[in-house]
Design a protein around this motif. Structure first.
Motif, PDB file in Angstrom:
ATOM      1  N   GLN A  33     -26.264 -32.024  21.928  1.00 19.42           N
ATOM      2  CA  GLN A  33     -24.886 -31.530  21.898  1.00 19.42           C
ATOM      3  C   GLN A  33     -24.224 -31.646  20.530  1.00 19.42           C
ATOM      4  O   GLN A  33     -23.203 -31.029  20.308  1.00 19.42           O
ATOM      5  N   GLY A  34     -24.756 -32.463  19.670  1.00 23.26           N
ATOM      6  CA  GLY A  34     -24.074 -32.710  18.394  1.00 23.26           C
ATOM      7  C   GLY A  34     -23.110 -33.857  18.546  1.00 23.26           C
ATOM      8  O   GLY A  34     -23.479 -35.005  18.427  1.00 23.26           O
ATOM      9  N   ARG A  35     -21.880 -33.558  18.847  1.00 22.51           N
ATOM     10  CA  ARG A  35     -20.847 -34.590  19.079  1.00 22.51           C
ATOM     11  C   ARG A  35     -20.371 -34.496  20.517  1.00 22.51           C
ATOM     12  O   ARG A  35     -20.277 -33.412  21.072  1.00 22.51           O
ATOM     13  N   ALA A  36     -20.050 -35.659  21.100  1.00 22.58           N
ATOM     14  CA  ALA A  36     -19.554 -35.683  22.479  1.00 22.58           C
ATOM     15  C   ALA A  36     -18.744 -36.946  22.701  1.00 22.58           C
ATOM     16  O   ALA A  36     -18.956 -37.958  22.036  1.00 22.58           O
ATOM     17  N   THR A  37     -17.838 -36.867  23.656  1.00 18.70           N
ATOM     18  CA  THR A  37     -17.051 -38.038  24.034  1.00 18.70           C
ATOM     19  C   THR A  37     -17.794 -38.803  25.123  1.00 18.70           C
ATOM     20  O   THR A  37     -18.695 -38.271  25.779  1.00 18.70           O
ATOM     21  N   ALA A  38     -17.365 -40.034  25.335  1.00 20.01           N
ATOM     22  CA  ALA A  38     -17.964 -40.840  26.399  1.00 20.01           C
ATOM     23  C   ALA A  38     -17.749 -40.181  27.756  1.00 20.01           C
ATOM     24  O   ALA A  38     -18.633 -40.211  28.614  1.00 20.01           O
ATOM     25  N   THR A  39     -16.600 -39.558  27.941  1.00 15.32           N
ATOM     26  CA  THR A  39     -16.296 -38.880  29.206  1.00 15.32           C
ATOM     27  C   THR A  39     -17.273 -37.730  29.438  1.00 15.32           C
ATOM     28  O   THR A  39     -17.835 -37.586  30.532  1.00 15.32           O
ATOM     29  N   THR A  40     -17.488 -36.920  28.421  1.00 17.14           N
ATOM     30  CA  THR A  40     -18.420 -35.796  28.529  1.00 17.14           C
ATOM     31  C   THR A  40     -19.832 -36.290  28.824  1.00 17.14           C
ATOM     32  O   THR A  40     -20.543 -35.720  29.658  1.00 17.14           O
ATOM     33  N   LEU A  41     -20.229 -37.346  28.139  1.00 16.84           N
ATOM     34  CA  LEU A  41     -21.568 -37.909  28.351  1.00 16.84           C
ATOM     35  C   LEU A  41     -21.708 -38.483  29.757  1.00 16.84           C
ATOM     36  O   LEU A  41     -22.752 -38.316  30.392  1.00 16.84           O
ATOM     37  N   ALA A  42     -20.678 -39.155  30.240  1.00 12.77           N
ATOM     38  CA  ALA A  42     -20.718 -39.762  31.578  1.00 12.77           C
ATOM     39  C   ALA A  42     -20.868 -38.700  32.667  1.00 12.77           C
ATOM     40  O   ALA A  42     -21.476 -38.965  33.717  1.00 12.77           O
ATOM     41  N   GLU A  43     -20.357 -37.507  32.426  1.00 17.19           N
ATOM     42  CA  GLU A  43     -20.494 -36.422  33.404  1.00 17.19           C
ATOM     43  C   GLU A  43     -21.952 -36.009  33.583  1.00 17.19           C
ATOM     44  O   GLU A  43     -22.322 -35.459  34.612  1.00 17.19           O
ATOM     45  N   ARG A  44     -22.780 -36.270  32.599  1.00 20.33           N
ATOM     46  CA  ARG A  44     -24.189 -35.858  32.630  1.00 20.33           C
ATOM     47  C   ARG A  44     -25.129 -36.986  33.053  1.00 20.33           C
ATOM     48  O   ARG A  44     -26.333 -36.777  33.121  1.00 20.33           O
ATOM     49  N   LEU A  45     -24.580 -38.180  33.292  1.00 25.71           N
ATOM     50  CA  LEU A  45     -25.409 -39.339  33.624  1.00 25.71           C
ATOM     51  C   LEU A  45     -24.955 -39.965  34.943  1.00 25.71           C
ATOM     52  O   LEU A  45     -23.784 -39.847  35.305  1.00 25.71           O
ATOM     53  N   PRO A  46     -25.855 -40.658  35.619  1.00 28.02           N
ATOM     54  CA  PRO A  46     -25.494 -41.287  36.891  1.00 28.02           C
ATOM     55  C   PRO A  46     -24.850 -42.669  36.710  1.00 28.02           C
ATOM     56  O   PRO A  46     -25.082 -43.581  37.498  1.00 28.02           O
ATOM     57  N   VAL A  47     -24.055 -42.827  35.639  1.00 24.34           N
ATOM     58  CA  VAL A  47     -23.356 -44.090  35.389  1.00 24.34           C
ATOM     59  C   VAL A  47     -21.887 -43.789  35.082  1.00 24.34           C
ATOM     60  O   VAL A  47     -21.531 -42.657  34.762  1.00 24.34           O
ATOM     61  N   SER A  48     -21.073 -44.823  35.154  1.00 19.45           N
ATOM     62  CA  SER A  48     -19.642 -44.642  34.912  1.00 19.45           C
ATOM     63  C   SER A  48     -19.338 -44.442  33.428  1.00 19.45           C
ATOM     64  O   SER A  48     -20.162 -44.755  32.565  1.00 19.45           O
TER      65      SER A  48
END
Length: 121
Positions: A33-48
């Motif tokens: 993705q290049g740059r991403a926020t923690a919120t954006t990353l959390a949407e793609r992972l099964p963790v909070s």
């Protein structure tokens, strides 16, 4: 990764950070993705989101990612220098072992040749 930190400590931090599969997933996502926020990353992972932030802190401490504040958000990006340094260390280690194993092979082959030559036909 700072220049003052000993190489062994830096490599240890990187390997420790990469030991966790979630952190490796985060690096993969950021690389894609290049740059991403923690919120954006959390949407793609099964963790909070909170877990993602903690994992990003470990990756940041190891020099693998950096965060840049943009208003209320922090955007993270991969920093390849620490990973490159670790890869160079691993390549150097592999080359050392290759040299050692090649030496052992030469010694064994020489001993085998000498044993053959010493045998009466």
């Amino acid at each position: 990764m700072t220049e003052e930190r000993p190489a062994a400590e830096a490599v240890g931090s990187v390997l420790g950070a990469l030991a966790d599969p979630t952190r490796r997933q985060l690096l993969d996502l950021l690389a894609a993705q290049g740059r991403a926020t923690a919120t954006t990353l959390a949407e793609r992972l099964p963790v909070s989101r909170q877990a993602v932030v903690k994992h990003l802190a470990v990756l940041d401490a190891a020099g693998l990612v950096s965060g840049i504040r943009a208003g209320r958000e922090v955007r993270y990006a991969v920093q390849p220098a620490a990973l490159d340094a670790t890869a160079r260390w691993m390549a150097s280690l592999a080359a050392d072992w290759d040299r050692r194993l090649a030496h052992i092979k030469r010694v064994a082959e020489s001993a085998e040749r000498e044993a053959r030559e010493a045998r009466p036909d």
